[in-house]
Design a protein around this motif. Structure first.
Motif, PDB file in Angstrom:
ATOM      1  N   GLU A   1       3.661   5.824  -5.639  1.00  0.00           N
ATOM      2  CA  GLU A   1       3.619   5.811  -7.101  1.00  0.00           C
ATOM      3  C   GLU A   1       2.444   6.617  -7.631  1.00  0.00           C
ATOM      4  O   GLU A   1       2.572   7.344  -8.618  1.00  0.00           O
ATOM      5  CB  GLU A   1       3.603   4.368  -7.609  1.00  0.00           C
ATOM      6  CG  GLU A   1       4.947   3.672  -7.398  1.00  0.00           C
ATOM      7  CD  GLU A   1       4.906   2.166  -7.579  1.00  0.00           C
ATOM      8  OE1 GLU A   1       3.812   1.610  -7.852  1.00  0.00           O
ATOM      9  OE2 GLU A   1       5.975   1.545  -7.422  1.00  0.00           O
ATOM     10  N   ASN A   2       1.288   6.530  -6.957  1.00  0.00           N
ATOM     11  CA  ASN A   2       0.122   7.329  -7.368  1.00  0.00           C
ATOM     12  C   ASN A   2       0.359   8.818  -7.167  1.00  0.00           C
ATOM     13  O   ASN A   2      -0.274   9.645  -7.828  1.00  0.00           O
ATOM     14  CB  ASN A   2      -1.135   6.884  -6.618  1.00  0.00           C
ATOM     15  CG  ASN A   2      -1.640   5.529  -7.096  1.00  0.00           C
ATOM     16  OD1 ASN A   2      -1.353   5.104  -8.208  1.00  0.00           O
ATOM     17  ND2 ASN A   2      -2.372   4.850  -6.247  1.00  0.00           N
TER      18      ASN A   2
ATOM     19  N   GLN B   1       0.818  -1.216   0.000  1.00  0.00           N
ATOM     20  CA  GLN B   1       0.000   0.000   0.000  1.00  0.00           C
ATOM     21  C   GLN B   1       0.851   1.265   0.000  1.00  0.00           C
ATOM     22  O   GLN B   1       0.517   2.241  -0.676  1.00  0.00           O
ATOM     23  CB  GLN B   1      -0.938   0.000   1.206  1.00  0.00           C
ATOM     24  CG  GLN B   1      -2.058  -1.018   1.090  1.00  0.00           C
ATOM     25  CD  GLN B   1      -3.061  -0.875   2.202  1.00  0.00           C
ATOM     26  OE1 GLN B   1      -3.487   0.228   2.534  1.00  0.00           O
ATOM     27  NE2 GLN B   1      -3.455  -2.001   2.788  1.00  0.00           N
TER      28      GLN B   1
ATOM     29  N   GLU C   1       2.148   1.789  -3.512  1.00  0.00           N
ATOM     30  CA  GLU C   1       1.070   2.268  -4.385  1.00  0.00           C
ATOM     31  C   GLU C   1       0.775   3.747  -4.134  1.00  0.00           C
ATOM     32  O   GLU C   1       0.580   4.508  -5.082  1.00  0.00           O
ATOM     33  CB  GLU C   1      -0.202   1.430  -4.175  1.00  0.00           C
ATOM     34  CG  GLU C   1      -0.107   0.035  -4.743  1.00  0.00           C
ATOM     35  CD  GLU C   1      -1.323  -0.818  -4.415  1.00  0.00           C
ATOM     36  OE1 GLU C   1      -2.299  -0.300  -3.804  1.00  0.00           O
ATOM     37  OE2 GLU C   1      -1.309  -2.012  -4.760  1.00  0.00           O
ATOM     38  N   MET C   2       0.737   4.166  -2.865  1.00  0.00           N
ATOM     39  CA  MET C   2       0.486   5.579  -2.556  1.00  0.00           C
ATOM     40  C   MET C   2       1.572   6.472  -3.134  1.00  0.00           C
ATOM     41  O   MET C   2       1.280   7.515  -3.728  1.00  0.00           O
ATOM     42  CB  MET C   2       0.402   5.784  -1.032  1.00  0.00           C
ATOM     43  CG  MET C   2      -0.893   5.327  -0.420  1.00  0.00           C
ATOM     44  SD  MET C   2      -0.958   5.769   1.328  1.00  0.00           S
ATOM     45  CE  MET C   2      -0.504   4.226   2.067  1.00  0.00           C
TER      46      MET C   2
END
Length: 145
Positions: free
Chosen positions: A56-57, A50, A53-54
């Motif tokens: 990279e987003n 997670q 992902e945060m």
């Protein structure tokens, strides 16, 4: 970035006095006996995923992600060493954070709580302390302490 999560309470996790080791003031030290278990081992990879992902987003290129697998107690609020409950045979404290076997002693930190979320519990400690102090004052006025 770092992640923090709850360590589930287990009755066999405990803190005892180490009678063989003293600190620099001559006080006995603590022997902490607990370990990561299945729940905590599953949280770590999920938290890493997670977090990546945060980042990279948000447009950040993740160069490294890892689990430093710290020992329990290095980055948490230790809790549950003097749990609260009604039966004096098992928990140490009553509902007012008063030691069952020693009525003039109150424990108002995280020791009475078996678990907490990952936010700082200081306000909860302050509320428990205010409640215990109010109870203690009333008991003193009744000559019960």
């Amino acid at each position: 970035m770092t992640a923090m999560a709850e360590m589930l309470p287990h009755a066999d996790n405990k803190v005892t006095l180490d009678f063989q080791k003293k600190d620099k003031w001559g006080m006995l030290t603590l022997q902490i006996d607990c370990r990561w278990r299945e729940n905590e081992d599953k949280i770590v990879p999920d938290a890493i995923t997670q977090a990546q992902e945060m980042m990279e987003n948000a447009g950040i290129r993740v160069v490294a992600a890892y689990d430093n697998h710290q020992n329990p107690g290095l980055a948490i609020h230790e809790m549950g060493t003097a749990r609260m409950g009604r039966d004096p045979k098992t928990p140490v404290l009553n509902g007012f954070n008063q030691i069952h076997s020693c009525k003039n002693v109150f424990v108002t930190d995280g020791a009475s709580m078996s678990s907490s979320a990952c936010q700082n519990p200081s306000l909860t400690y302050m509320a428990m302390t205010a409640r215990a102090a109010d109870f203690a004052v009333k008991e003193l006025k009744r000559m019960n302490l």
